[in-house]
Write a protein that holds these residues in place. Structure first.
Motif, PDB file in Angstrom:
ATOM      1  N   GLY A 166       0.826  -1.204   0.000  1.00 57.06           N
ATOM      2  CA  GLY A 166       0.000   0.000   0.000  1.00 57.06           C
ATOM      3  C   GLY A 166       0.860   1.254   0.000  1.00 57.06           C
ATOM      4  O   GLY A 166       0.554   2.235  -0.695  1.00 57.06           O
ATOM      5  N   PHE A 167       1.929   1.227   0.758  1.00 56.14           N
ATOM      6  CA  PHE A 167       2.899   2.319   0.788  1.00 56.14           C
ATOM      7  C   PHE A 167       3.485   2.515  -0.612  1.00 56.14           C
ATOM      8  O   PHE A 167       3.537   3.639  -1.142  1.00 56.14           O
ATOM      9  N   ALA A 168       3.907   1.416  -1.201  1.00 56.44           N
ATOM     10  CA  ALA A 168       4.536   1.479  -2.517  1.00 56.44           C
ATOM     11  C   ALA A 168       3.545   1.904  -3.598  1.00 56.44           C
ATOM     12  O   ALA A 168       3.896   2.660  -4.509  1.00 56.44           O
ATOM     13  N   LEU A 169       2.309   1.424  -3.513  1.00 57.96           N
ATOM     14  CA  LEU A 169       1.300   1.784  -4.500  1.00 57.96           C
ATOM     15  C   LEU A 169       1.003   3.285  -4.464  1.00 57.96           C
ATOM     16  O   LEU A 169       0.837   3.922  -5.510  1.00 57.96           O
ATOM     17  N   THR A 170       0.952   3.854  -3.271  1.00 61.02           N
ATOM     18  CA  THR A 170       0.727   5.299  -3.138  1.00 61.02           C
ATOM     19  C   THR A 170       1.845   6.078  -3.819  1.00 61.02           C
ATOM     20  O   THR A 170       1.589   7.058  -4.539  1.00 61.02           O
ATOM     21  N   ILE A 171       3.074   5.642  -3.622  1.00 57.62           N
ATOM     22  CA  ILE A 171       4.214   6.284  -4.274  1.00 57.62           C
ATOM     23  C   ILE A 171       4.094   6.163  -5.791  1.00 57.62           C
ATOM     24  O   ILE A 171       4.315   7.133  -6.533  1.00 57.62           O
ATOM     25  N   GLY A 231       9.334   1.752  -9.757  1.00 55.90           N
ATOM     26  CA  GLY A 231       9.966   0.829  -8.820  1.00 55.90           C
ATOM     27  C   GLY A 231       9.022   0.417  -7.714  1.00 55.90           C
ATOM     28  O   GLY A 231       8.935  -0.759  -7.351  1.00 55.90           O
ATOM     29  N   ASN A 232       8.285   1.383  -7.172  1.00 59.83           N
ATOM     30  CA  ASN A 232       7.346   1.059  -6.106  1.00 59.83           C
ATOM     31  C   ASN A 232       6.107   0.334  -6.625  1.00 59.83           C
ATOM     32  O   ASN A 232       5.487  -0.441  -5.900  1.00 59.83           O
ATOM     33  N   ALA A 233       5.759   0.588  -7.887  1.00 60.52           N
ATOM     34  CA  ALA A 233       4.706  -0.225  -8.503  1.00 60.52           C
ATOM     35  C   ALA A 233       5.158  -1.681  -8.565  1.00 60.52           C
ATOM     36  O   ALA A 233       4.363  -2.608  -8.363  1.00 60.52           O
ATOM     37  N   GLY A 234       6.456  -1.866  -8.807  1.00 56.27           N
ATOM     38  CA  GLY A 234       7.011  -3.215  -8.797  1.00 56.27           C
ATOM     39  C   GLY A 234       6.948  -3.845  -7.415  1.00 56.27           C
ATOM     40  O   GLY A 234       6.642  -5.035  -7.274  1.00 56.27           O
ATOM     41  N   VAL A 235       7.251  -3.057  -6.381  1.00 54.63           N
ATOM     42  CA  VAL A 235       7.135  -3.568  -5.009  1.00 54.63           C
ATOM     43  C   VAL A 235       5.702  -3.987  -4.721  1.00 54.63           C
ATOM     44  O   VAL A 235       5.443  -5.060  -4.161  1.00 54.63           O
ATOM     45  N   THR A 236       4.747  -3.149  -5.125  1.00 50.73           N
ATOM     46  CA  THR A 236       3.335  -3.460  -4.916  1.00 50.73           C
ATOM     47  C   THR A 236       2.927  -4.722  -5.648  1.00 50.73           C
ATOM     48  O   THR A 236       2.295  -5.622  -5.077  1.00 50.73           O
TER      49      THR A 236
END
Length: 405
Positions: free
Chosen positions: A46-51, A332-337
């Motif tokens: 969720g953190f990563a998706l927001t980013i 990158g954060n979309a990748g984490v998500t």
């Protein structure tokens, strides 16, 4: 090297520790709030998706604000987030506390890399940016074992307190010692958006997103994997994560050297090596001693992914460095998500042991994308630094500042 650059590196360490430190304490949080491990995984995804969704917009909207005070605001927000997380009475409040600072996270990343380059002479810009990126890299490999150890020693709430203190120290140092950074070169939004026309940049961004998804599909649940499959207790898991981080620091340095010589060859070798170590973890995951060695090798390889993503994603767009950097952060954060989400599904449906295979699949897709080129193909053997110097001679824009090598 100016002390302000090291202060920005400390700030980077603090915010990345806040983002990824959740990985080691996820099982404890899931147990405390009586939620499933894949639900707890949303504290990271969720953190990563927001980013991912807000990163470029935040950078564009704050482009005219004093860079020192923008970075200070980001760090102060992270301090508040960690305090709220530590005292959260339920999982919903914890989730909200985690997401709030994510809106400003990409602003710090983009501003710090560009500001560091401007603090020194052009010839020293790569070194300055590498110092800031070192804060990011060290956080990704040490933040997790630090928070995990504190959680094991005290409780998971104390982990957030530690992260908050790190951010508070960075905030105080930045406010007190970093000089004012007013925006003197006001670049229009339209002139920055021109980089969105570059097809190869989009290919590199998508490849980076899928690569990081492959990395985090398993890494997000590494503590769970070591506990359930390798039968390690909390203390042993903390030691394994520390080993993972320690070898990762060395791996990050080696990857930087390799990237300066041949970006594409390094990228492909990295992906193949990471696929191999995932297979080893699947085969020998139930054996304590072999898994200890595998974790060390895994950490050495793993960390290079961040430098590779930074290099490939931003090298195509030096005209708008802050926007390019924010796009890399978003993808990158979309990748984490994506990786955390897919890993959670696999764990729920098939068990934590099988999560390895989704990582392997995603890494193979990313490997295939390294053979996709849009427009005129660049010489992959040309060192990133020499590319940057060539561009600087032509356009007087220090591209090497944003390559991360």
């Amino acid at each position: 090297m100016k002390k302000s650059i090291y202060i920005m590196a400390l700030g980077a360490f603090g915010i990345i520790t806040t983002e990824f430190g959740i990985i080691g304490i996820m099982p404890a949080i899931a147990k405390h709030f009586n939620v499933s491990i894949d639900t707890a995984g949303w504290l990271l995804s969720g953190f990563a998706l927001t980013i991912a969704l807000t990163g470029p917009f935040g950078v564009l909207l704050t482009a005219r604000f004093n860079r020192k005070w923008m970075m200070s605001l980001v760090l102060f927000t992270f301090v508040l987030s960690n305090i709220l997380s530590a005292v959260a009475p339920n999982f919903t409040v914890l989730m909200i506390a985690r997401i709030l600072p994510a809106f400003l996270h990409p602003v710090f990343w983009a501003v710090a890399t560009v500001a560091a380059a401007k603090q020194v002479e052009a010839k020293d810009a790569p070194k300055a940016v590498s110092v800031v990126l070192a804060g990011l890299s060290v956080a990704t490999v040490l933040g997790v074992p630090i928070t995990t150890y504190v959680a094991e020693l005290i409780n998971w709430q104390a982990s957030f307190v530690v992260s908050g203190v790190i951010n508070l120290i960075a905030f105080a140092a930045l406010a007190a010692f970093v000089p004012s950074m007013p925006v003197t070169e006001k670049q229009s939004i339209k002139s920055q958006l021109v980089i969105l026309r570059k097809g190869q940049m989009w290919v590199n961004l998508v490849a980076t997103m899928i690569m990081i998804a492959g990395i985090f599909a398993t890494y997000s649940y590494l503590a769970e994997y070591l506990g359930k499959i390798s039968h390690m207790n909390g203390t042993q898991i903390s030691i394994m994560l520390l080993l993972f981080g320690a070898t990762g620091i060395a791996g990050n340095w080696v990857t930087g050297l390799a990237l300066s010589r041949n970006v594409m060859l390094t990228t492909r070798f990295f992906l193949l090596s990471l696929i191999a170590v995932h297979i080893l973890a699947y085969v020998f995951g139930g054996l304590f001693i072999p898994m200890t060695a595998i974790v060390g090798i895994w950490g050495f390889i793993h960390t290079g992914g961040f430098l590779i993503g930074q290099t490939r994603s931003t090298s195509e767009a030096p005209e708008a460095p802050e926007l390019a950097a924010s796009l890399m952060v978003s993808f990158g954060n979309a990748g984490v998500t994506l990786g955390t989400f897919l890993g959670g599904i696999v764990i729920t449906q098939f068990g934590v042991h099988q999560v390895i295979w989704i990582s392997i699949l995603l890494l193979l897709v990313s490997l295939a994308l390294t053979y996709v080129f849009v427009g005129k193909r660049k010489e992959v053997s040309e060192p990133a630094a020499s590319k940057a110097e060539s561009y600087q001679e032509e356009e007087a824009i220090p591209e090497e500042s944003f390559l991360g090598v």
